[in-house]
Design an enzyme around this catalytic site. Sequence first.
Site, PDB file in Angstrom:
ATOM      1  NE  ARG A 130      -2.319   8.046  -3.695  1.00  0.00           N
ATOM      2  CZ  ARG A 130      -1.926   8.578  -2.556  1.00  0.00           C
ATOM      3  NH1 ARG A 130      -0.821   9.278  -2.493  1.00  0.00           N
ATOM      4  NH2 ARG A 130      -2.626   8.396  -1.449  1.00  0.00           N
ATOM      5  CG  ASP A 152       1.669   8.882   0.312  1.00  0.00           C
ATOM      6  OD1 ASP A 152       0.926   9.857   0.086  1.00  0.00           O
ATOM      7  OD2 ASP A 152       1.867   8.423   1.449  1.00  0.00           O
ATOM      8  NE  ARG A 169      -0.787   4.529  -0.698  1.00  0.00           N
ATOM      9  CZ  ARG A 169      -1.515   5.300   0.073  1.00  0.00           C
ATOM     10  NH1 ARG A 169      -1.068   6.477   0.455  1.00  0.00           N
ATOM     11  NH2 ARG A 169      -2.691   4.900   0.498  1.00  0.00           N
ATOM     12  CG  ASP A 227       2.732  11.724   3.492  1.00  0.00           C
ATOM     13  OD1 ASP A 227       1.696  11.990   2.856  1.00  0.00           O
ATOM     14  OD2 ASP A 227       2.944  10.625   4.029  1.00  0.00           O
TER      15      ASP A 227
END
Length: 171
Positions: A90, A106, A103, A108
């Site tokens: 990333r 990711d 991307r 979170d």
Amino acid sequence: MRSDEALRAYVGLGSNAAGAAEHLEQALAALAALPDMRLGVVSSVYATEPQDYADQPWFLNRAAELLPGADWEPHALMDALLQIEAAQGRVRSPDPALRYGPRVIDLDLLLFGDVQSTHPHCLLPHPRLTRRAFVLVPLLEVAPQIRICGLPGRQWLARLPWRLEGHRIFQ
Ligand SMILES: Nc1ncnc2c1ncn2[C@@H]1O[C@H](COP(=O)(O)OP(=O)(O)OP(=O)(O)O)[C@@H](O)[C@H]1O
Ligand SMILES: Nc1nc2c(c(=O)[nH]1)N=C(CO)CN2
């Protein structure tokens, strides 16, 4: 050391680069391999329409439950997520076309027990959790009874104008 050893943390995973399903699997394996960390329930894979910046490929999104050992604190887990993202390639860029473009991965940190944090490095609950169906739908699959900021997760989802066809389970 935390006193609550039964605490659960929840991570939202997303990818819209080539090989997205494999990127998500790789991240799950990396989460499971963290020291003193157990990977709990993992959601199905959801194919989701891109939000916020529409001109990009559809995403695959998942959610995972983590059972961190008592020594884990939210900031350390946040650091670990950033390291896993970096290890998977990333790259962060201030250029909006790249920032909101495809991307590789990711991760979170959605919730860490009922911890609330306003520290910019580790905001908890994740500030965009309650307005993203692509996060809430998989999260509710792994934690149907979850409460977020005092309300059942289902009530947050019911407030959103999400479309079922945008959250197909990908098999
Ligand atoms: N709960 C959280 N989960 C993930 N990152 C967080 C959280 N709270 C703060 N951050 C910080 O946000 C930064 C990561 O932002 P990132 O570049 O992943 O945003 P994004 O993926 O482009 O957008 P979004 O956060 O809306 O998915 C990191 O510096 C991280 O420390
Ligand atoms: N469907 C979907 N849309 C997004 C996603 C994502 O994971 N899924 N992530 C974003 C920024 O983190 C922006 N938009």
